[in-house]
Design an enzyme around this catalytic site. Structure first.
Site, PDB file in Angstrom:
ATOM      1  N   SER A   1       0.841  -1.193   0.000  1.00  0.00           N
ATOM      2  CA  SER A   1       0.000   0.000   0.000  1.00  0.00           C
ATOM      3  C   SER A   1       0.876   1.243   0.000  1.00  0.00           C
ATOM      4  CB  SER A   1      -0.922   0.004   1.230  1.00  0.00           C
ATOM      5  OG  SER A   1      -1.806   1.103   1.192  1.00  0.00           O
ATOM      6  N   ASP A   2       0.338   2.316  -0.532  1.00  0.00           N
ATOM      7  CA  ASP A   2       1.033   3.597  -0.491  1.00  0.00           C
ATOM      8  C   ASP A   2      -0.001   4.716  -0.498  1.00  0.00           C
ATOM      9  OD1 ASP A   2       3.942   4.721  -0.751  1.00  0.00           O
ATOM     10  OD2 ASP A   2       2.691   6.014  -1.992  1.00  0.00           O
ATOM     11  N   GLN A   3       0.357   5.818   0.149  1.00  0.00           N
ATOM     12  CA  GLN A   3      -0.556   6.959   0.227  1.00  0.00           C
ATOM     13  C   GLN A   3       0.162   8.228  -0.214  1.00  0.00           C
ATOM     14  OE1 GLN A   3      -1.827   9.016   4.036  1.00  0.00           O
ATOM     15  NE2 GLN A   3      -3.710   7.947   3.526  1.00  0.00           N
TER      16      GLN A   3
ATOM     17  N   ALA B   1      -3.455   3.754  -2.245  1.00  0.00           N
ATOM     18  CA  ALA B   1      -3.484   2.658  -3.213  1.00  0.00           C
ATOM     19  C   ALA B   1      -3.155   1.340  -2.532  1.00  0.00           C
ATOM     20  CB  ALA B   1      -2.485   2.930  -4.337  1.00  0.00           C
TER      21      ALA B   1
END
Length: 200
Positions: free
Chosen positions: A76-78, A113
């Site tokens: 995940s990444d933000q 994401a």
């Protein structure tokens, strides 16, 4: 003798060292381990915030899946998005002040994401949650008090909505409530079910 029920068809791995994502994934009450993905998070020239978040989530999941091909890997990444400009983790006080000044009275979109991979089974799925956050008008004294109290220098956008940072906001609009903290659990549960994980 009846076999014990196992909700996991394969080991579950979180491709992250983030304590926020670890705490969120633990809410699903599944055994998992964490592995640092060792991914360069430098944005590409002209890369939009949403595209950056998607690329990094996939890169993290792919990197760890190559190490653990039998596992179900969650990446995940933000990325915070202010008028198309990506705001990363501030890293230090001065940059956090600048970020909060820029976001004062503005709407910021947070792209969180998600990528789930299992090389052995061939499973690959991606999704993204978009959270609209309306910051209230912030004066310098308010910004300083907040940053000294919570020191959110490892958070995209320089504010922790799950903590005191909620007092900086006028509204949060999202269809996946934990997305702003760093892992959209509704989407995570959906993709894990797609990978064969049994959840309530």
């Amino acid at each position: 003798m009846q076999a014990s029920f196992n909700p996991l068809p394969r080991p579950l791995v979180l491709a992250s060292t983030s304590p926020y994502r670890r705490e969120l994934l633990a809410r699903l009450r599944l055994p998992f381990e964490t592995v640092a993905p060792q991914v360069d998070e430098t944005p590409h020239a002209g890369e939009a915030p949403a595209a950056l978040a998607r690329r990094l989530a996939a890169a993290k999941a792919d990197a760890v899946a190559r190490q653990r091909p039998q596992a179900i890997v969650v990446g995940s990444d933000q990325v915070a998005d202010l008028d198309g400009v990506a705001l990363g983790k501030p890293g230090h006080h001065a940059r956090a002040v600048a970020q909060l000044r820029a976001m004062s009275g503005r709407t910021v979109r947070f792209h969180t994401a998600l990528a789930v991979r299992c090389l052995d089974s061939g499973y690959a799925a991606d999704d993204v949650a978009v959270v609209q956050v309306q910051f209230r008008a912030l004066d310098d004294a308010t910004i300083e008090r907040y940053l000294l109290a919570e020191r959110p220098y490892d958070c995209a956008g320089s504010a922790k909505s799950e903590g005191l940072g909620i007092a900086l906001l006028d509204a949060i609009v999202s269809d996946d409530p934990t997305a702003l903290v760093g892992l959209p659990l509704i989407r995570t549960a959906r993709l894990l079910r797609g990978a064969g994980v049994v959840l309530p």
